[in-house]
Design an enzyme around this catalytic site. Structure first.
Site, PDB file in Angstrom:
ATOM      1  N   ASP A   1       0.825  -1.210   0.000  1.00  0.00           N
ATOM      2  CA  ASP A   1       0.000   0.000   0.000  1.00  0.00           C
ATOM      3  C   ASP A   1       0.862   1.264   0.000  1.00  0.00           C
ATOM      4  OD1 ASP A   1      -2.383   1.377  -0.052  1.00  0.00           O
ATOM      5  OD2 ASP A   1      -2.734   1.239   2.114  1.00  0.00           O
TER       6      ASP A   1
ATOM      7  N   ASN B   1     -10.933  -2.676  -5.512  1.00  0.00           N
ATOM      8  CA  ASN B   1     -10.166  -1.716  -6.319  1.00  0.00           C
ATOM      9  C   ASN B   1     -10.810  -1.393  -7.667  1.00  0.00           C
ATOM     10  OD1 ASN B   1      -6.958  -2.937  -5.082  1.00  0.00           O
ATOM     11  ND2 ASN B   1      -8.092  -1.123  -4.445  1.00  0.00           N
TER      12      ASN B   1
HETATM   13  C1  IPE Z   1      -5.326  -2.819  -0.340  1.00  0.00           C
HETATM   14  O1  IPE Z   1      -5.009  -1.480  -0.512  1.00  0.00           O
HETATM   15  C2  IPE Z   1      -5.362  -3.517  -1.671  1.00  0.00           C
HETATM   16  C3  IPE Z   1      -4.059  -3.712  -2.305  1.00  0.00           C
HETATM   17  C4  IPE Z   1      -2.912  -3.402  -1.814  1.00  0.00           C
HETATM   18  C5  IPE Z   1      -4.117  -4.349  -3.594  1.00  0.00           C
HETATM   19  P1  IPE Z   1      -6.131  -0.372  -0.663  1.00  0.00           P
HETATM   20  O2  IPE Z   1      -5.425   0.927  -0.800  1.00  0.00           O
HETATM   21  O3  IPE Z   1      -7.083  -0.734  -1.735  1.00  0.00           O
HETATM   22  O4  IPE Z   1      -6.884  -0.480   0.735  1.00  0.00           O
HETATM   23  P2  IPE Z   1      -7.778   0.584   1.516  1.00  0.00           P
HETATM   24  O5  IPE Z   1      -8.705   1.173   0.511  1.00  0.00           O
HETATM   25  O6  IPE Z   1      -6.833   1.613   2.068  1.00  0.00           O
HETATM   26  O7  IPE Z   1      -8.427  -0.199   2.591  1.00  0.00           O
HETATM   27  C1  IPE Z   2      -1.490   0.175  -3.451  1.00  0.00           C
HETATM   28  O1  IPE Z   2      -1.253   1.531  -3.470  1.00  0.00           O
HETATM   29  C2  IPE Z   2      -1.647  -0.401  -4.842  1.00  0.00           C
HETATM   30  C3  IPE Z   2      -2.990  -0.903  -5.171  1.00  0.00           C
HETATM   31  C4  IPE Z   2      -4.015  -0.918  -4.368  1.00  0.00           C
HETATM   32  C5  IPE Z   2      -3.167  -1.401  -6.514  1.00  0.00           C
HETATM   33  P1  IPE Z   2      -2.456   2.563  -3.479  1.00  0.00           P
HETATM   34  O2  IPE Z   2      -2.799   2.869  -4.893  1.00  0.00           O
HETATM   35  O3  IPE Z   2      -3.575   2.086  -2.638  1.00  0.00           O
HETATM   36  O4  IPE Z   2      -1.777   3.840  -2.820  1.00  0.00           O
HETATM   37  P2  IPE Z   2      -2.448   4.852  -1.796  1.00  0.00           P
HETATM   38  O5  IPE Z   2      -2.981   4.048  -0.674  1.00  0.00           O
HETATM   39  O6  IPE Z   2      -3.523   5.559  -2.553  1.00  0.00           O
HETATM   40  O7  IPE Z   2      -1.328   5.752  -1.387  1.00  0.00           O
HETATM   41 MG    MG Z   3      -4.065   2.329  -0.688  1.00  0.00          MG
END
Ligand code: IPE
Ligand code: IPE
Ligand code: MG
Length: 249
Positions: free
Chosen positions: A29, A77
């Site tokens: 994340d 997502n």
């Molecule tokens: C979790 O991250 C999913 C992945 C890393 C693929 P998210 O960024 O989607 O999670 P939330 O929305 O902060 O819970």
């Molecule tokens: C994790 O990084 C990658 C995926 C969920 C695909 P994020 O895209 O959630 O990054 P933040 O949480 O917005 O910084």
């Molecule tokens: Mg995230």
């Protein structure tokens, strides 16, 4: 094609091989926040995140961690802007195509968990190719959770089991934890010993809900693109100081 030689690193001396997690799971994340910090579009964070994952996979393989499972795309997502989702799908496909040769040479065994049927057909083809080509490799078991949701996984397992009961192939009394876990996507995997989540969020976000029942949790504020082998070493040091009781005294 990258021509760089594989640089292997050995397990740091302060890590006890007896206390090495056999299976590490990561919630990667913070890509978007990393990009924002750099004044870049979010997708650049995802691109950098791939480099981090490549390095972590190699490090785990070199250090003797038997399995690495990475959360790449959740069932939630799909709710992101269309362009970001499209970029991610294309990125997964391209990375898989580009990296397959090197992963294969390094002995990686790759597999995917999640509802793969809803992914773009061209991505499914790359997935099939990668899984097939690496299935007999002797190295690390690398699992990528793509269009993965823990609740969805549990529901599909219930459906499969209910169907068997309905057909008279299974009695309700035969359903136990072992049988149930064999209907999950992770049937061939031990439960993770260590879950790492980057970028400070203290939640599971629907990841491996069943399998993480007794995992040790490690959360770091470091954003995923900055999570390097030094950070991983720190996580392992924290892990080996834990006393895993599994409900006992
Ligand atoms: C979790 O991250 C999913 C992945 C890393 C693929 P998210 O960024 O989607 O999670 P939330 O929305 O902060 O819970
Ligand atoms: C994790 O990084 C990658 C995926 C969920 C695909 P994020 O895209 O959630 O990054 P933040 O949480 O917005 O910084
Ligand atoms: Mg995230």
């Amino acid at each position: 094609m990258t021509a760089e030689p594989f640089v292997t690193s050995s397990l740091p001396a302060d890590i006890d091989t007896q206390k090495l997690p056999r299976h590490v799971a990561v919630i990667m994340d913070g890509n978007g926040r990393w990009a924002k910090q750099q004044g870049l579009p979010r997708i650049m964070g995802h691109r950098r995140g791939v480099d981090t994952l490549k390095k972590l996979l190699r490090t785990c393989n070199d250090w003797g961690v038997g399995a690495l499972t990475a959360y790449a795309f959740s069932t939630e997502n799909w709710g992101r802007p269309l362009e970001e989702v499209a970029f991610l799908m294309t990125l997964f496909e391209r990375v898989l195509r580009q990296e397959l040769r090197d992963m294969d040479k390094e002995g990686v065994r790759i597999q995917f968990v999640g509802n793969l049927q809803s992914l773009p057909a061209s991505l499914q083809e790359e997935i099939d190719r990668a899984v097939q080509q690496t299935q007999s490799n002797p190295g690390i078991r690398f699992t990528v959770a793509t269009n993965y949701g823990g609740r969805q996984e549990i529901v599909q397992a219930c459906r499969a089991i209910a169907t068997q009961v309905q057909r008279g192939q299974l009695a309700p009394e035969d359903i136990d934890e072992s049988l149930f876990s064999h209907h999950l996507y992770t049937a061939n995997l031990e439960d993770p010993d260590l879950l790492i989540r980057t970028s400070g969020e203290m939640r599971l976000s629907n990841f491996l809900l069943w399998q993480l029942a007794y995992a040790e949790l490690y959360v770091t504020d470091t954003l995923w693109p900055d999570f390097d082998p030094t950070e991983f070493h720190r996580a392992l040091c924290a892990y080996q100081k834990r006393h895993r009781r599994f409900g006992k005294v």
